[in-house]
Design an enzyme around this catalytic site. Structure first.
Site, PDB file in Angstrom:
ATOM      1  N   PHE A  25       0.859  -1.181   0.000  1.00 54.12           N
ATOM      2  CA  PHE A  25       0.000   0.000   0.000  1.00 54.12           C
ATOM      3  C   PHE A  25       0.898   1.235   0.000  1.00 54.12           C
ATOM      4  O   PHE A  25       1.734   1.398   0.887  1.00 54.12           O
ATOM      5  CB  PHE A  25      -0.902   0.028   1.236  1.00 54.12           C
ATOM      6  CG  PHE A  25      -1.851   1.201   1.256  1.00 54.12           C
ATOM      7  CD1 PHE A  25      -3.165   1.049   0.833  1.00 54.12           C
ATOM      8  CD2 PHE A  25      -1.429   2.459   1.659  1.00 54.12           C
ATOM      9  CE1 PHE A  25      -4.037   2.139   0.821  1.00 54.12           C
ATOM     10  CE2 PHE A  25      -2.290   3.554   1.643  1.00 54.12           C
ATOM     11  CZ  PHE A  25      -3.600   3.387   1.227  1.00 54.12           C
ATOM     12  N   ASP A  36       9.225   2.764   1.346  1.00 50.60           N
ATOM     13  CA  ASP A  36       8.106   3.564   1.809  1.00 50.60           C
ATOM     14  C   ASP A  36       7.945   3.340   3.310  1.00 50.60           C
ATOM     15  O   ASP A  36       7.480   2.299   3.761  1.00 50.60           O
ATOM     16  CB  ASP A  36       6.846   3.135   1.047  1.00 50.60           C
ATOM     17  CG  ASP A  36       5.592   3.859   1.527  1.00 50.60           C
ATOM     18  OD1 ASP A  36       5.616   4.438   2.628  1.00 50.60           O
ATOM     19  OD2 ASP A  36       4.583   3.824   0.800  1.00 50.60           O
ATOM     20  N   LYS A  49       2.706  10.546   8.194  1.00 48.90           N
ATOM     21  CA  LYS A  49       2.062  10.081   9.431  1.00 48.90           C
ATOM     22  C   LYS A  49       2.766  10.591  10.690  1.00 48.90           C
ATOM     23  O   LYS A  49       2.723  11.784  10.965  1.00 48.90           O
ATOM     24  CB  LYS A  49       1.977   8.547   9.423  1.00 48.90           C
ATOM     25  CG  LYS A  49       0.939   8.026   8.420  1.00 48.90           C
ATOM     26  CD  LYS A  49       0.636   6.575   8.672  1.00 48.90           C
ATOM     27  CE  LYS A  49      -0.336   5.983   7.692  1.00 48.90           C
ATOM     28  NZ  LYS A  49      -1.684   5.870   8.242  1.00 48.90           N
ATOM     29  N   THR A  85       2.443  24.137  -4.652  1.00 49.04           N
ATOM     30  CA  THR A  85       2.269  25.426  -3.976  1.00 49.04           C
ATOM     31  C   THR A  85       2.947  25.447  -2.611  1.00 49.04           C
ATOM     32  O   THR A  85       3.728  26.343  -2.313  1.00 49.04           O
ATOM     33  CB  THR A  85       0.771  25.744  -3.789  1.00 49.04           C
ATOM     34  OG1 THR A  85       0.157  25.770  -5.067  1.00 49.04           O
ATOM     35  CG2 THR A  85       0.576  27.102  -3.106  1.00 49.04           C
TER      36      THR A  85
END
Ligand code: FES
Lengths: 461, 461
Positions: A179, A288, A319, A343
């Protein structure tokens, strides 16, 4: 001082939560809402809901609360008048960073950078962290293929209209059960539940099997070694095959523990060999650490357990790190401005908070704490699965990053509710696992308390 | 009280900015960094840098500061002790929202919902807003095609491995010159500069021409009408053609003004007809108001200028809205949990701030202010292009959302630097445009001041 234990007044969700859900339903879907919280009253390891129920939180907002609720160090950051300018004026960090930006990165993200990384790119969440890491990988790979960062006029022209060669047919290799987020790029490397991907167009990219280890590990050493060898061979075959057909594998993305996918572990040897394969074939290796990073495995980064000198090219996080972003080897820094950009490029408010979180982790030795509490937890889980072998299996974990399997999905879901009504917040993962994700301030006595209540909940099944 | 004008002490970037950039360079690319800011000292329309230069900000962190720097209403939110729990504990808003979540949405995002929208999904930035809006569109379209939200076993199986039919070959139609973000899904609908897309794999999706209007508009009415008709025909042809080849166009995504792409406008009639085409062919119509939304056009949403009863199916936002997200028609709400989801689903801190921003906009009548200041600006820009016809052209805008073209890219870039050294922060867009993006507290006298300084800068070219 923290509360001395859970204190339940109603079932969860209680009447007040139900009223609030009804109100919210008129403007938003509430099918995912568990209950409403009183974040002012919550403290340390205890989450208080709007009905006054106080629960030991072993899920922590999907593993995203690093040092518990309302830690005084964080309140202090938020009430410091000299931070106010940062809080009310969100800068475009890539163009007009605040004066303290560099300093906060040095004392924050760089203070816990994995070995070998001297550069960090901030982002705002796990998805943009991975999306941009993917882009950095593709750019790096194409520059390598081209032998120059200068694109051809044809590449420039076609890139704007989504066509090759400007938008090349490169791929990323990911693993079944992995995931990496839910935006379209991340989602193409996510292979957990159908409901997360159904109906959304995707990229045809190679997907390798992730080892399905049999537990207890010491009884299945030979089978598990064979399974890992099979998966490694499959991954390497896929790289070779996709490279041959001209859809080169620019990178491999993997979690040190597949978290959403069911807390699937592989041996450190597996990761070591996979790292070798990526080097051999010139693929970037992206680790990851969005869910695993931040200390709960007892090391700041889960991949540090592998003990490698050069474990990764890019490490993404979010997280518990509060901000998102990724560490990168120098060669992954794009050669030109505005290739990796947006941005805000993160939120400096989170950098300020993270700097304090890291200080607390260091001064309070919270990595050691996670090791000690994790030991209590895992041993307790072993005991429970011995006690209820028809119900529980595959207790596993590193530090407090633990999980256990329940005999089936319905029983798992029921157990989550029972535990919650007894004052412990837990989360599921995979089809039938429960994941344990306490904050780093979770001490041994919290682990004992959790095990007691969890045991009580099991007896009610 | 605000400052009475710019005050320049050094060139920008000044010596202190340069030192900070050098420090930052050791951990991050600084090729995009303009200068470092002192956000504590900045106020209202004035951005102060670390060298003590005070500049009138007509760019506002890429159009993302709604009511100026350090607005007292926002400082009050941040220092209110009862908000502290929200600031230091970031909830997983989809699962465990805070008590005031619904109330803040009602008084915040829903208080300014475009007509016809009763539902809002919060996200964290423009990219995840659009990515998830795209997903909502694909899910909606597939459910429509299938005639039921229940997938077939084959769809369930294939979705996990990125294959049809589970991950269908649906498409989105976007426009040349459009910008919708930089994550891989958004990037597939972004067609501005090559450097933003180069080397990144993309989706083969239909792209229509966006009208290239000739200015001044009143002199080219017939040509422009013909150009818009051509683009509409092309868009409709693409939809028909892609539907016929089985790669159905699930939705059309467009900005009310193409902002990054060069402040490209089309007539309200163009948008009205495009909306009609999407209805005729059963495509969702997604209006991306990430840059245009929040009031600077003189209406809260730029698409409200079209005057339609049913202008859009989804409206996405971010930037000046502080949070990200999108308004959606009820039918775009996925039927099942966890189809649209992520850990945080926004940041409740931003919802608290936004609620105050909206109050200020209403009590201070800032939409009217934007109309009045915009009038001064646009008339001033007309004057300047009359005065410098060899340099400037195509002055255009709605409210303060204005732009002007400079004769070529190098001159544009030089003009930006000249203006900055005289105390006005501006940003470019497209190849040779300057975009004006003041905050909503930009008054007529600020517009006059800006025009004076801009005129001075031009004379130095
Ligand atoms: S994609 Fe990460 S914050 Fe929007």
């Amino acid at each position: 001082v923290e509360f001395d234990g859970p204190c339940m007044k109603t079932e969860v969700p209680g009447p007040r939560s139900k009223i609030l859900a009804q109100q919210l339903e008129s403007i938003q879907s509430v099918v995912q809402v568990n209950f409403f919280c009183d974040y002012e009253e919550s403290k340390g390891n205890y989450l208080v809901d709007v009905d006054g129920n106080r629960m030991l939180d072993v899920y922590t907002q999907i593993a995203s609360i690093p040092i518990g609720y309302n830690h005084p160090a964080l309140t202090k950051v938020m009430t410091d008048p000299k931070n106010m300018g940062t809080f009310v004026n969100r800068p475009a960090l890539g163009m007009m960073p605040p004066e303290q930006f560099s300093e906060k990165l040095v004392n924050g993200l760089m203070a816990v950078a994995p070995k070998g990384f001297s550069r960090v790119q901030t982002m705002a969440c796990g998805s943009c962290s991975n999306e941009n890491a993917y882009k950095a990988i593709f750019i790096w790979y194409r520059n390598k293929m081209r032998g120059t960062p200068e694109p051809t006029p044809e590449e420039v022209r076609t890139s704007v209209i989504n066509q090759v060669p400007g938008c090349p047919d490169l791929t990323l290799l990911s693993f079944m059960g992995g995931f990496h987020g839910r935006t379209l790029g991340c989602l193409a490397t996510t292979h957990t539940k159908a409901i997360q991907k159904l109906d959304v167009p995707s990229f045809d990219w190679p997907i390798a099997s992730f080892p399905q280890l049999r537990y207890p590990l010491d009884q299945f050493e030979r089978e598990n070694a064979r399974e890992e060898a099979r998966c490694l061979e499959e991954a390497e075959d896929l790289i070779v095959k996709w490279n041959q057909k001209g859809r080169h594998v620019a990178g491999v993305v993997i979690e040190p523990i597949q978290a959403e996918g069911g807390d699937n572990h592989a041996s450190f040897d597996f990761y070591t060999k996979l790292r070798g394969i990526t080097k051999k074939h010139g693929c970037a290796f992206l680790v990851d650490e969005v869910q695993t990073g931040g200390g709960s495995t007892g090391k700041f980064w889960a991949h540090e357990h592998w003990g490698l000198d050069d474990p990764a090219d890019i490490v993404s996080f979010s997280k518990k790190m509060l901000t998102g972003g990724y560490y990168q080897k120098d060669s992954f820094q794009p050669d030109k401005p505005f290739r990796i950009f947006n941005t805000w490029l993160g939120d400096h408010t989170k950098n300020l908070l993270l700097t304090e979180v890291i200080k607390v982790i260091k001064t309070e030795n919270l990595l050691d704490q996670a090791k000690r509490s994790g030991k209590v937890m895992l041993e307790g889980l072993y005991d429970l699965q011995d006690k209820y072998p028809h119900l529980l299996s595959k207790a596993r974990g590193i530090g407090t990053f633990c999980a256990i399997d329940v005999k089936d999905e319905d029983t798992r879901n029921l157990l989550l509710l029972k535990a919650r009504n007894k004052g412990v917040v837990l989360g599921g993962c995979g089809t039938q696992s429960i994941r344990f994700r306490p904050a780093l301030v979770f001490k041994e006595h919290h682990a004992h308390l959790f095990l007691d209540i969890f045991n009580d909940a099991i007896t009610e099944l």
